[in-house]
Design a protein around this motif. Structure first.
Motif, PDB file in Angstrom:
ATOM      1  N   LEU A  48      -1.398   7.941  -7.805  1.00 39.84           N
ATOM      2  CA  LEU A  48      -0.811   6.599  -7.783  1.00 39.84           C
ATOM      3  C   LEU A  48      -1.886   5.627  -7.301  1.00 39.84           C
ATOM      4  N   ASP A  49      -2.167   4.611  -8.115  1.00 34.70           N
ATOM      5  CA  ASP A  49      -3.162   3.597  -7.769  1.00 34.70           C
ATOM      6  C   ASP A  49      -2.389   2.333  -7.364  1.00 34.70           C
ATOM      7  N   LEU A  75       8.639  13.046  -9.583  1.00 34.35           N
ATOM      8  CA  LEU A  75       7.843  13.864  -8.656  1.00 34.35           C
ATOM      9  C   LEU A  75       6.972  12.985  -7.771  1.00 34.35           C
ATOM     10  N   PRO A  76       6.732  13.420  -6.540  1.00 31.35           N
ATOM     11  CA  PRO A  76       5.841  12.631  -5.677  1.00 31.35           C
ATOM     12  C   PRO A  76       4.383  12.734  -6.149  1.00 31.35           C
ATOM     13  N   PHE A  77       3.539  11.914  -5.569  1.00 32.94           N
ATOM     14  CA  PHE A  77       2.124  11.877  -5.967  1.00 32.94           C
ATOM     15  C   PHE A  77       1.272  12.713  -5.010  1.00 32.94           C
ATOM     16  N   ASP A  78       0.319  13.428  -5.604  1.00 29.10           N
ATOM     17  CA  ASP A  78      -0.609  14.237  -4.789  1.00 29.10           C
ATOM     18  C   ASP A  78      -1.664  13.359  -4.136  1.00 29.10           C
ATOM     19  N   ARG A  79      -1.966  12.256  -4.806  1.00 28.63           N
ATOM     20  CA  ARG A  79      -2.997  11.354  -4.293  1.00 28.63           C
ATOM     21  C   ARG A  79      -2.536   9.914  -4.441  1.00 28.63           C
ATOM     22  N   VAL A  80      -2.915   9.099  -3.461  1.00 30.67           N
ATOM     23  CA  VAL A  80      -2.730   7.654  -3.581  1.00 30.67           C
ATOM     24  C   VAL A  80      -4.096   7.018  -3.355  1.00 30.67           C
ATOM     25  N   LEU A  81      -4.443   6.073  -4.221  1.00 29.06           N
ATOM     26  CA  LEU A  81      -5.637   5.261  -4.024  1.00 29.06           C
ATOM     27  C   LEU A  81      -5.149   3.839  -3.770  1.00 29.06           C
ATOM     28  N   LEU A 119       3.058   0.574   3.868  1.00 29.95           N
ATOM     29  CA  LEU A 119       2.512   1.882   4.261  1.00 29.95           C
ATOM     30  C   LEU A 119       3.617   2.934   4.283  1.00 29.95           C
ATOM     31  N   SER A 120       4.807   2.504   4.649  1.00 25.02           N
ATOM     32  CA  SER A 120       5.935   3.432   4.643  1.00 25.02           C
ATOM     33  C   SER A 120       6.284   3.840   3.208  1.00 25.02           C
ATOM     34  N   ALA A 161       5.966   8.101  -1.007  1.00 27.14           N
ATOM     35  CA  ALA A 161       5.603   8.481  -2.388  1.00 27.14           C
ATOM     36  C   ALA A 161       4.649   9.675  -2.425  1.00 27.14           C
ATOM     37  N   LEU A 162       4.122  10.023  -1.245  1.00 25.66           N
ATOM     38  CA  LEU A 162       3.100  11.076  -1.162  1.00 25.66           C
ATOM     39  C   LEU A 162       3.748  12.462  -1.036  1.00 25.66           C
TER      40      LEU A 162
END
Ligand SMILES: C[S@@+](CC[C@H](N)C(=O)[O-])C[C@H]1O[C@@H](n2cnc3c(N)ncnc32)[C@H](O)[C@@H]1O
Length: 253
Positions: free
Chosen positions: A75-76, A137-143, A160-161, A166-167
């Protein structure tokens, strides 16, 4: 009133006006034609070379921190023109970019929307969820690169919450932020000669950012595990009051 310094502990720090921030990015979207999709979001309108070198240095620094092996969903947050898409697509299973600027998302979609593993949403980062993004599904990575400075403190806590929610368990978020060197610096209604636009942003100190992250993300089992300077080459930092930092937040498995 344009440049205001305040203490970390200030209970009533100055606010920036979200609608003016929105107008700023609508104008950045109109400038894509003139300055291109990189400078539209990392600025340096009059210094194309510096913008290109920053873009390169940032990607060289942050990409390894994302620990991608092709299997992750990314997720960007605050994706802008989709500046990161080209570097991420081949390295992840799915990419979702969100941004509150419909004009910037329209540009990113026009460029990358045809990619089968790539999606975009118009959403504010302080008001989104997996459900609102249409994700099961949740995201493995957030940028999240260069976005938090455009949020007031209450918005930042909510944002931030949302990121933490989402992580996926075991996931990691990589933030890149310009950080104030001494005191917090709020810039509001400030005409930037470089950009020829009014600018609005809040440069928090490293310690303030850490406190916000712990407060907003700790409940979901997220914690800051590492941080550092983005640019090894100090000629890329052209402001004395701020410097670009990266921060990694990991969610417990
Ligand atoms: C400096 S640009 C960076 C864009 C992109 N992350 C990159 O590094 O190329 C900041 C981005 O944050 C977005 N933004 C600002 N406030 C936002 C908010 N509340 N929610 C979502 N996006 C926001 C802007 O529209 C803009 O695209």
């Amino acid at each position: 009133m344009s440049r205001i310094f305040s203490d970390d502990q200030s209970s009533d720090p100055p606010r920036i006006d979200r609608s003016k921030v929105g107008d700023f990015f609508a104008e950045r979207a109109r400038r894509i034609e003139r300055v291109g999709p990189v400078r539209a979001v990392i600025y340096q309108d009059k210094h194309a070379d510096l913008a290109e070198r920053r873009d390169e240095a940032e990607k060289a620094c942050l990409l390894p921190l994302l620990l991608l092996d092709g299997s992750q969903r990314v997720l960007d947050v605050g994706c802008g023109t989709g500046r990161w898409v080209g570097s991420l697509l081949g390295q992840c299973r799915a990419y979702h970019g969100l941004d509150f600027s419909s004009d910037l998302v329209a540009y990113a979609r026009s460029r990358y929307g045809a990619e089968s593993t790539c999606r975009f949403s118009v959403a504010s980062m302080d008001d989104f969820s997996l459900a609102s993004l249409g994700e099961g599904l949740p995201f493995d990575r957030v940028l999240c690169a260069g976005v938090l400075i455009y949020l007031n403190d209450d918005e930042l806590l909510r944002a931030l919450s949302c990121v933490a929610d989402a992580l996926a368990p075991g996931g990691r978020a990589v933030f890149r932020e310009p950080v104030a060197q001494g005191q917090r610096l709020t810039i509001k209604d400030h005409f930037s000669e470089e950009l020829e636009q009014d600018y609005h942003a809040i440069y928090r100190t490293d310690s303030e950012l850490r406190t916000f992250m712990a407060q907003a993300m700790g409940v979901q089992g997220c914690q800051l595990t590492d941080s550092g300077d983005v640019y090894g080459d100090q000629t890329l930092n052209n402001r004395a009051e701020t410097r670009q930092r990266w921060l990694v937040v990991e969610r417990a498995s």
